[in-house]
Every structure is written in C-alpha cells, then in structure tokens.
Design a protein around this motif. Structure first.
Motif, PDB file in Angstrom:
ATOM      1  N   GLN A  49      12.467 -27.765  68.600  1.00 64.94           N
ATOM      2  CA  GLN A  49      12.693 -26.841  69.711  1.00 64.94           C
ATOM      3  C   GLN A  49      11.435 -26.071  70.097  1.00 64.94           C
ATOM      4  N   TRP A  50      10.569 -25.792  69.124  1.00 72.84           N
ATOM      5  CA  TRP A  50       9.349 -25.043  69.410  1.00 72.84           C
ATOM      6  C   TRP A  50       8.223 -25.518  68.490  1.00 72.84           C
ATOM      7  N   GLY A  51       7.003 -25.240  68.884  1.00 71.79           N
ATOM      8  CA  GLY A  51       5.859 -25.669  68.079  1.00 71.79           C
ATOM      9  C   GLY A  51       5.874 -25.052  66.700  1.00 71.79           C
ATOM     10  N   LEU A  52       5.421 -25.794  65.726  1.00 73.17           N
ATOM     11  CA  LEU A  52       5.504 -25.354  64.335  1.00 73.17           C
ATOM     12  C   LEU A  52       4.732 -24.067  64.085  1.00 73.17           C
ATOM     13  N   ILE A  53       3.477 -23.999  64.551  1.00 67.81           N
ATOM     14  CA  ILE A  53       2.669 -22.828  64.219  1.00 67.81           C
ATOM     15  C   ILE A  53       2.516 -21.837  65.368  1.00 67.81           C
ATOM     16  N   ASN A  54       2.924 -22.241  66.586  1.00 70.36           N
ATOM     17  CA  ASN A  54       2.810 -21.305  67.707  1.00 70.36           C
ATOM     18  C   ASN A  54       4.155 -20.760  68.168  1.00 70.36           C
ATOM     19  N   GLY A  55       5.245 -21.389  67.713  1.00 68.56           N
ATOM     20  CA  GLY A  55       6.570 -20.887  68.068  1.00 68.56           C
ATOM     21  C   GLY A  55       6.899 -20.977  69.545  1.00 68.56           C
ATOM     22  N   LYS A  56       6.199 -21.846  70.269  1.00 72.70           N
ATOM     23  CA  LYS A  56       6.401 -21.948  71.715  1.00 72.70           C
ATOM     24  C   LYS A  56       7.301 -23.130  72.073  1.00 72.70           C
ATOM     25  N   PRO A  57       8.220 -22.928  73.033  1.00 65.52           N
ATOM     26  CA  PRO A  57       9.083 -24.036  73.472  1.00 65.52           C
ATOM     27  C   PRO A  57       8.328 -24.988  74.391  1.00 65.52           C
ATOM     28  N   TRP A  58       8.895 -26.182  74.580  1.00 65.74           N
ATOM     29  CA  TRP A  58       8.284 -27.148  75.469  1.00 65.74           C
ATOM     30  C   TRP A  58       8.252 -26.596  76.894  1.00 65.74           C
ATOM     31  N   GLY A  59       7.151 -26.782  77.568  1.00 59.83           N
ATOM     32  CA  GLY A  59       7.001 -26.231  78.908  1.00 59.83           C
ATOM     33  C   GLY A  59       6.074 -25.038  78.938  1.00 59.83           C
ATOM     34  N   SER A  60       5.800 -24.435  77.781  1.00 59.19           N
ATOM     35  CA  SER A  60       4.879 -23.309  77.718  1.00 59.19           C
ATOM     36  C   SER A  60       3.448 -23.802  77.907  1.00 59.19           C
ATOM     37  N   GLY A  61       2.667 -23.050  78.700  1.00 62.29           N
ATOM     38  CA  GLY A  61       1.289 -23.435  78.926  1.00 62.29           C
ATOM     39  C   GLY A  61       0.446 -23.392  77.677  1.00 62.29           C
ATOM     40  N   GLU A  62       0.886 -22.615  76.672  1.00 63.49           N
ATOM     41  CA  GLU A  62       0.116 -22.492  75.440  1.00 63.49           C
ATOM     42  C   GLU A  62       0.207 -23.738  74.565  1.00 63.49           C
ATOM     43  N   ILE A  63       1.174 -24.607  74.858  1.00 68.46           N
ATOM     44  CA  ILE A  63       1.330 -25.828  74.066  1.00 68.46           C
ATOM     45  C   ILE A  63       0.101 -26.718  74.216  1.00 68.46           C
ATOM     46  N   VAL A  64      -0.311 -26.945  75.475  1.00 63.16           N
ATOM     47  CA  VAL A  64      -1.464 -27.816  75.738  1.00 63.16           C
ATOM     48  C   VAL A  64      -2.736 -27.197  75.174  1.00 63.16           C
ATOM     49  N   VAL A  65      -2.879 -25.880  75.377  1.00 61.92           N
ATOM     50  CA  VAL A  65      -4.065 -25.197  74.856  1.00 61.92           C
ATOM     51  C   VAL A  65      -4.113 -25.287  73.341  1.00 61.92           C
ATOM     52  N   GLY A  66      -2.964 -25.021  72.693  1.00 60.81           N
ATOM     53  CA  GLY A  66      -2.907 -25.091  71.239  1.00 60.81           C
ATOM     54  C   GLY A  66      -3.232 -26.476  70.712  1.00 60.81           C
ATOM     55  N   PHE A  67      -2.703 -27.503  71.377  1.00 59.83           N
ATOM     56  CA  PHE A  67      -2.988 -28.882  70.954  1.00 59.83           C
ATOM     57  C   PHE A  67      -4.483 -29.176  71.059  1.00 59.83           C
ATOM     58  N   ALA A  68      -5.108 -28.747  72.167  1.00 61.96           N
ATOM     59  CA  ALA A  68      -6.537 -28.991  72.356  1.00 61.96           C
ATOM     60  C   ALA A  68      -7.369 -28.232  71.332  1.00 61.96           C
ATOM     61  N   VAL A  69      -6.998 -26.985  71.068  1.00 61.53           N
ATOM     62  CA  VAL A  69      -7.749 -26.165  70.111  1.00 61.53           C
ATOM     63  C   VAL A  69      -7.671 -26.756  68.712  1.00 61.53           C
ATOM     64  N   TRP A  70      -6.459 -27.156  68.302  1.00 65.21           N
ATOM     65  CA  TRP A  70      -6.300 -27.697  66.954  1.00 65.21           C
ATOM     66  C   TRP A  70      -6.969 -29.068  66.818  1.00 65.21           C
ATOM     67  N   THR A  71      -6.953 -29.864  67.876  1.00 63.06           N
ATOM     68  CA  THR A  71      -7.661 -31.145  67.828  1.00 63.06           C
ATOM     69  C   THR A  71      -9.165 -30.916  67.687  1.00 63.06           C
ATOM     70  N   GLY A  72      -9.704 -30.004  68.503  1.00 64.39           N
ATOM     71  CA  GLY A  72     -11.133 -29.703  68.423  1.00 64.39           C
ATOM     72  C   GLY A  72     -11.528 -29.097  67.098  1.00 64.39           C
ATOM     73  N   THR A  73     -10.695 -28.195  66.572  1.00 68.84           N
ATOM     74  CA  THR A  73     -10.999 -27.564  65.287  1.00 68.84           C
ATOM     75  C   THR A  73     -11.053 -28.592  64.168  1.00 68.84           C
TER      76      THR A  73
END
Length: 280
Positions: free
Chosen positions: A155-179
């Motif tokens: 229902q929501w991201g494991l470490i960000n607690g955001k539901p699908w459709g949140s703009g932070e999902i894409v940002v979080g995915f990019a940040v964690w991939t880059g990190t």
C-alpha cells in the motif's frame, strides 16, 4: 614483543584470512536478527498480513540468511556468492512474504559487505559478470525500498510511507538508486586503490620510473610482482586477472626489457635499484 608478533602472524595466516568472510557473515546476520529484525513472528507457521509492516517472518529471515551465506562464500566462489545474492533479491521481487519489515530492511547492508568481498576475490570475467549483476540488482533494491507494490504492505513505500501516486515515490527511487550506485562503486574500487597506494609507497618511484619507462602501468605492476617473487597464480589473484593474461604480460615485459627469464627480471630490479638488498 615476541608474543605480539606471534599473535599478529596467526591473525594474518591463510587459515585466519579464510575465516574472515564467514565470521563477518555470522556477526552481521546475528546482529540483524537480534536487532533490526525484531519483532520476529512467534509462530513461524503463519504469514503476516500485507498491511503488517512490523513483523519479520520466516521467509524474510531466509532471505537475510541468503545474504549472509553470499558473503561467507565470496572467497571460496565469487560466482556462487553473486548468484545467491541475486536469487535472494529476485525472490523478494517475486513474493511479498519474503520482503523485509519496516526495520528489517537494513539487512540490505549485508550486500555492501558482499560487494567488498567479491571485489577482492573475483578476477577476470567474473568481475565483469559481478558488475553486470550489480547494475541489475541496484534498481531492484531501490524499488523494494520505495515502491508501494513491492513493499511488504503493498500500500505504501517501505521506508518513505508514501502511497502510489505520490510525487515523492519517483524522487525516492532515484535517490536510493543513485546512493547505492555511489556506495557500491566506492566499495568496489577501494581495495584496488589501497593496494596501489601500498605498492607505490613500497617502491622507489624515481628508479622505477626511469628503468621501467618502456612498460605500461599493468606491465610495471606485473614486473614488480615477479621481482618480489610472486608466482603467476598469486599475481593473477592480486590483479584479478587470469593466469594466461599474467603470462602474456610477463612475455611483453621480457621483450621490452630484453630479458630472457623471471630470474632476469629479479636481477634487473636489483641492478637498477628498484629493489634494494636487505641489510645484513
């Protein structure tokens, strides 16, 4: 001092070094199991509901154990090490029950230790394969951490607690991939960088630069290893290349320096001052 020297020699013996990865794997797994993995489900016959993110179940424990086993196998077989880590991550992508809980995800830190171990022990084509597998696994782990469909809850991201459709999902995915790319790259190249520093400090730079000017950087490395008495197998392990490649480098060194044998390389190193005789 004699006792301290004996202890130091015992810790650096081949048998002690062979235990490095298994001991590190056991310590990391026990630490995870006793700390971040809690609370662990009491009844291992049950699987928690997808909305329960606070429970680490038996399947997630098996995944973390696979990460630890991957680390333990790195010296014995880099191929098996990489394959086991890849299969464990794929199992999490394929099955929600094997995914980590809200705190249990720190088990991914064990994979960083796997990267360090494989970077030391893999050589030749295995190094290329390991890099390719790593480039595939990094976005998978980032997705497991941030994308709601791939979390334990669904229902929501494991470490960000955001539901699908949140703009932070894409940002979080990019940040964690880059990190992960930055961390794994730094860990991957660190052992080779440290070895090059030690070799540079242990050799007279001026003498080597003059006498070995005709050689490439890799040929200079092989020259110095041969001069120090290392075998082809030992050089292959140190340089992460095949023994056939070592033989090719040695042939080029002999041709460029107009030498005829390994003994000639050793004599050349002492004659030019690259190696100095030990004081009597």
């Amino acid at each position: 001092m004699t006792r301290l020297g004996a202890v130091a020699r015992s810790l650096t013996s081949p048998y002690a070094r062979a235990l490095t990865e298994p001991v590190a794997a056991a310590v990391l797994f026990v630490w995870w199991l006793a700390g971040p993995a809690r609370p662990i489900m009491q009844d291992l016959g049950m699987i928690p509901g997808r909305s329960d993110m606070s429970v680490t179940n038996v399947y997630a424990i098996l995944v973390a154990a696979a990460f630890a086993a991957s680390l333990a196998l790195a010296r014995l077989s880099p191929f098996l090490s990489v394959a086991l880590a890849a299969l464990a991550v794929l199992a999490q992508v394929a099955g929600w029950a094997s995914r980590f809980s809200l705190t249990g995800w720190v088990a991914y830190g064990i994979l960083l230790a796997v990267v360090a171990a494989v970077s030391v022990h893999a050589k030749g084509r295995m190094r290329v394969l390991a890099v390719c597998v790593g480039l595939v696994l990094i976005p998978m782990v980032a997705a497991l951490l941030t994308l709601p469909p791939l979390s334990l809850s669904g229902q929501w991201g494991l470490i960000n607690g955001k539901p699908w459709g949140s703009g932070e999902i894409v940002v979080g995915f990019a940040v964690w991939t880059g990190t992960q790319l930055v961390l794994t790259s730094a860990i991957w190249f660190l052992p080779a960088w440290l070895r090059s520093l030690r070799r540079a400090e242990s050799q007279p730079a001026d003498a080597a630069g003059t006498a070995l000017s005709a050689l490439s950087f890799r040929e200079r490395e092989v020259y110095l290893w041969v001069a120090s008495g290392m075998t082809n197998s030992e050089i292959a392990t140190a340089a992460h290349i095949e023994e056939s490649t070592v033989k090719t480098h040695i042939s080029k060194v002999l041709a460029k320096l107009e030498l005829t044998s390994r003994v000639g390389i050793i004599a050349h190193a002492y004659r030019t001052g690259i190696l100095l005789p030990e004081p009597a």
